[in-house]
Design a protein around this motif. Sequence first.
Motif, PDB file in Angstrom:
ATOM      1  N   VAL A   1      -6.685  10.906   0.861  1.00  0.00           N
ATOM      2  CA  VAL A   1      -6.544  10.036   2.037  1.00  0.00           C
ATOM      3  C   VAL A   1      -7.039   8.633   1.677  1.00  0.00           C
ATOM      4  CG1 VAL A   1      -7.273   9.654   4.433  1.00  0.00           C
ATOM      5  CG2 VAL A   1      -6.816  11.981   3.628  1.00  0.00           C
ATOM      6  N   ARG A   2      -6.199   7.616   1.913  1.00  0.00           N
ATOM      7  CA  ARG A   2      -6.577   6.232   1.599  1.00  0.00           C
ATOM      8  C   ARG A   2      -6.564   5.372   2.858  1.00  0.00           C
ATOM      9  NH1 ARG A   2      -2.558   5.119  -3.589  1.00  0.00           N
ATOM     10  NH2 ARG A   2      -3.360   6.852  -4.857  1.00  0.00           N
TER      11      ARG A   2
ATOM     12  N   VAL B   1       4.087  11.444   1.384  1.00  0.00           N
ATOM     13  CA  VAL B   1       3.270  10.260   1.682  1.00  0.00           C
ATOM     14  C   VAL B   1       3.450   9.960   3.170  1.00  0.00           C
ATOM     15  CG1 VAL B   1       2.938   7.805   1.245  1.00  0.00           C
ATOM     16  CG2 VAL B   1       3.477   9.339  -0.667  1.00  0.00           C
ATOM     17  N   ILE B   2       2.329   9.956   3.894  1.00  0.00           N
ATOM     18  CA  ILE B   2       2.409   9.854   5.356  1.00  0.00           C
ATOM     19  C   ILE B   2       1.439   8.777   5.834  1.00  0.00           C
ATOM     20  CG2 ILE B   2       2.011  11.121   7.510  1.00  0.00           C
ATOM     21  CD1 ILE B   2       2.657  13.695   5.831  1.00  0.00           C
TER      22      ILE B   2
ATOM     23  N   ARG C   1      -4.427   5.366   8.020  1.00  0.00           N
ATOM     24  CA  ARG C   1      -4.651   6.123   6.790  1.00  0.00           C
ATOM     25  C   ARG C   1      -3.343   6.546   6.144  1.00  0.00           C
ATOM     26  NH1 ARG C   1      -8.826   4.170   7.529  1.00  0.00           N
ATOM     27  NH2 ARG C   1     -10.870   5.086   7.876  1.00  0.00           N
ATOM     28  N   LEU C   2      -3.314   6.436   4.799  1.00  0.00           N
ATOM     29  CA  LEU C   2      -2.187   6.994   4.037  1.00  0.00           C
ATOM     30  C   LEU C   2      -2.622   8.354   3.509  1.00  0.00           C
ATOM     31  CD1 LEU C   2      -0.720   4.059   1.937  1.00  0.00           C
ATOM     32  CD2 LEU C   2       0.607   5.650   3.348  1.00  0.00           C
ATOM     33  N   VAL C   3      -1.842   9.356   3.795  1.00  0.00           N
ATOM     34  CA  VAL C   3      -2.105  10.701   3.310  1.00  0.00           C
ATOM     35  C   VAL C   3      -1.137  10.969   2.169  1.00  0.00           C
ATOM     36  CG1 VAL C   3      -2.078  13.162   3.905  1.00  0.00           C
ATOM     37  CG2 VAL C   3      -2.817  11.465   5.612  1.00  0.00           C
ATOM     38  N   LEU C   4      -1.688  11.302   0.993  1.00  0.00           N
ATOM     39  CA  LEU C   4      -0.860  11.593  -0.183  1.00  0.00           C
ATOM     40  C   LEU C   4      -1.033  13.082  -0.493  1.00  0.00           C
ATOM     41  CD1 LEU C   4      -1.593   8.501  -0.380  1.00  0.00           C
ATOM     42  CD2 LEU C   4      -1.423   8.760  -2.817  1.00  0.00           C
ATOM     43  N   ALA C   5       0.053  13.814  -0.602  1.00  0.00           N
ATOM     44  CA  ALA C   5      -0.067  15.251  -0.834  1.00  0.00           C
ATOM     45  C   ALA C   5       0.814  15.672  -1.995  1.00  0.00           C
ATOM     46  CB  ALA C   5       0.339  16.014   0.430  1.00  0.00           C
TER      47      ALA C   5
ATOM     48  N   ALA D   1       0.850  -1.206   0.000  1.00  0.00           N
ATOM     49  CA  ALA D   1       0.000   0.000   0.000  1.00  0.00           C
ATOM     50  C   ALA D   1       0.884   1.254   0.000  1.00  0.00           C
ATOM     51  CB  ALA D   1      -0.919  -0.003   1.210  1.00  0.00           C
ATOM     52  N   ILE D   2       1.974   1.205   0.769  1.00  0.00           N
ATOM     53  CA  ILE D   2       2.894   2.354   0.810  1.00  0.00           C
ATOM     54  C   ILE D   2       3.591   2.500  -0.541  1.00  0.00           C
ATOM     55  CG2 ILE D   2       5.010   3.246   1.888  1.00  0.00           C
ATOM     56  CD1 ILE D   2       4.066   1.925   4.514  1.00  0.00           C
TER      57      ILE D   2
END
Length: 252
Positions: free
Chosen positions: A167-168, A118-119, A245-249, A26-27
């Motif tokens: 957000v995933r 990516v957090i 949650r994965l935060v993609l910015a 996922a990451i």
Amino acid sequence: MSIDPYRRLGRGYDRHRRPDPRIHQAIARAVGDAATVANVGAGPGAYELAATVLAVEPSPTMIAQRPAGAAPVVRARAEAIPLRDGAVDTALAVLTVHHWTDPAAGLAELVRVSRRQVILTWDPEVFARELWLVADYLPQIAAAERPLACLTTITDELARHDRRVDVRAVPVPADCRDGFLGAFWRRPHSYLDPTVRAGASGLASLSPEVAGPALQRLADDLATGRWHASHRHLLDLDELDLGYRLVLATAR
Ligand SMILES: C[S@@+](CC[C@H](N)C(=O)[O-])C[C@H]1O[C@@H](n2cnc3c(N)ncnc32)[C@H](O)[C@@H]1O
């Protein structure tokens, strides 16, 4: 940089926090085809990707646990990343922002040094509701985590930097190899194991006066079948959304 909070909690961290391949995937999907990645708050490098050109980590205890062949590491904090502006495609931060002394400054640094961020973090409301250990036995964990910088702090802060944020959800597999707090949702006996508890900082940092009676109640419920009676619905699930949650910015 003399204080190392991981001096005690971090010993043997690499044994508890083994990367789970599905979370790793996922990451990796979120990082995509980035050619250069800085892994900030990298610890021993559990979720490091091949494209990592630099790991940033303040704790010598953590640095000492990085395996041979891991990416080059610099002892530094997120709040002052020793990279020039826009040095890497992606800055990655996995389950670390809540440890930072100044999350706003650290997130500003991620934005400064990278084009994408990516957090991996969590939504505390979903977590407190969906992880039975917290909801039914140790609400003190939710209370202790309330002031921490997690999902909303991170998305709000990134929005202030004019980032487009996606957000995933990252569901936790029932047989998760990693040893973070939510990993054992379908293996309740694991929480009675002191080695497992030592690997999850949310549990390890509770006082024995708080943890002891709650874990005794869990042990009793497991012995009498009460736990299984009230959590039967979980036993057929292969994964569960516990709020990770994965935060993609990216720039707007
Ligand atoms: C829960 S560990 C996660 C490590 C790694 N990302 C992983 O997923 O295995 C949190 C890490 O954040 C690091 N950390 C604490 N304060 C930090 C800061 N101000 N800047 C960067 N990293 C920090 C800790 O030393 C620790 O290695």
